[in-house]
Scaffold this active site. Structure first.
Site, short mmCIF file in Angstrom:
data_model
loop_
_atom_site.label_atom_id
_atom_site.label_comp_id
_atom_site.label_asym_id
_atom_site.label_seq_id
_atom_site.Cartn_x
_atom_site.Cartn_y
_atom_site.Cartn_z
N MET A 40 9.89 -6.34 5.40
CA MET A 40 9.94 -6.88 6.76
C MET A 40 11.20 -7.69 7.01
SD MET A 40 7.33 -5.39 7.66
CE MET A 40 6.77 -5.90 9.26
N ARG A 41 12.34 -7.12 6.66
CA ARG A 41 13.62 -7.79 6.95
C ARG A 41 14.52 -6.80 7.69
NH1 ARG A 41 15.25 -12.90 6.41
NH2 ARG A 41 17.30 -12.22 5.71
N SER A 75 0.84 -1.22 0.00
CA SER A 75 0.00 0.00 0.00
C SER A 75 0.87 1.26 0.00
CB SER A 75 -0.95 -0.01 1.20
OG SER A 75 -0.23 0.18 2.40
N ASP A 116 15.34 0.97 13.39
CA ASP A 116 14.35 2.05 13.54
C ASP A 116 14.92 3.24 14.31
OD1 ASP A 116 11.82 -0.47 14.11
OD2 ASP A 116 12.54 0.43 12.24
N HIS A 176 8.05 3.83 9.29
CA HIS A 176 7.82 3.00 10.47
C HIS A 176 6.51 3.46 11.12
CE1 HIS A 176 8.72 0.54 13.97
NE2 HIS A 176 8.37 1.56 14.72
C1 GRF Z 1 2.89 -0.49 7.08
O1 GRF Z 1 2.14 -0.33 8.25
C2 GRF Z 1 4.24 0.14 7.27
O2 GRF Z 1 4.25 1.07 8.33
C3 GRF Z 1 5.13 -0.98 7.64
O3 GRF Z 1 4.64 -2.08 6.87
C4 GRF Z 1 3.21 -1.97 6.86
C5 GRF Z 1 2.66 -2.55 5.57
O4 GRF Z 1 3.05 -1.72 4.52
N1 GRF Z 1 6.50 -0.66 7.33
P1 GRF Z 1 2.50 -1.98 3.01
O5 GRF Z 1 0.99 -1.93 3.07
O6 GRF Z 1 2.97 -3.36 2.59
O7 GRF Z 1 3.06 -0.86 2.20
#
Ligand code: GRF
Length: 213
Positions: free
Chosen positions: A86-87, A13, A141, A105
């Protein structure tokens, strides 16, 4: 023209928001560590170059990071934008792209680094929560903040309702941060300070109307 590769792990997103905001950024590739990331389908449909480096196929974190760095460098982009990626990177990876990796973040750093930020915000009883775009450094972070967006925590909020409100802010502030880079207005001060020329952001101002979305 400022260029970037965008790294995702999920629905993408924030990737969509960055593209649809027409920031002037040239997106050279969308790269994911997860073959099934929904954001890859969207990116491919939009005609972007997409790549998958499945972290599960690498023996070590270092091997994955080295392969990812080589893939990123092959696109010769100015910026590496993490958008729901997410790594956790090794320091060696980050040091290959000094001050060129940005992350979004879902908290007002330095509050709530790490995971499950909305649940932790509710448990802590904070009244204001939000999101942060920061430069990625080896500490998790923790890098210099570029922009933040705040949202109220409302009576009866759940993790999901709060996450939804924060996501709306994420999708506003990330494009704004990228626009500043595209416009060449970002200077790095000494230490944890990013200055954005023409907005009052940085050491000489605590809060400027432009950097609180
Ligand atoms: C979001 O909440 C962002 O803050 C975090 O990952 C979540 C999902 O992001 N880093 P997206 O919808 O895959 O862009």
């Amino acid at each position: 023209m400022t260029s970037a590769v965008i790294l995702i792990s999920g629905r993408g997103s924030n990737l969509k928001a960055l593209v649809e905001a027409r920031t002037g950024l040239e997106v050279r590739a969308v790269i994911s560590n997860r073959p099934a990331a929904k954001g890859l389908e969207w990116a491919a449909r939009e005609g972007f170059v997409t790549r998958v480096l499945d972290h599960r196929t690498f023996a070590t974190r270092e091997a994955f990071d080295a392969a990812l760095a080589a893939e990123i460098e092959s696109h010769r982009a100015d910026l590496v934008l993490l958008a729901g990626f997410m790594r956790i990177f090794t320091a060696a990876f980050i040091e290959r792209f000094p001050r060129r990796i940005l992350n979004i973040h879902p908290s007002l750093l330095p509050a709530f680094p790490g995971l499950h930020t909305h649940r932790r915000a509710l448990e802590a009883g904070v009244k204001v929560h939000g999101a942060t775009v920061h430069v990625v450094t080896p500490a998790l972070d923790d890098g210099p903040i570029v922009i933040q967006g705040a949202v109220p925590v409302l009576e009866g909020d759940t993790e999901d309702s709060l996450a939804e409100r924060v996501l709306e802010v994420e999708q506003r502030i990330y494009p704004q941060a990228v626009r500043w880079f595209v416009e060449g207005r970002v200077d790095f001060g000494a230490g944890p300070v990013v200055r954005v020329r023409g907005t009052g952001i940085g050491r000489d101002s605590l809060v400027s109307p432009r950097n609180v979305a």
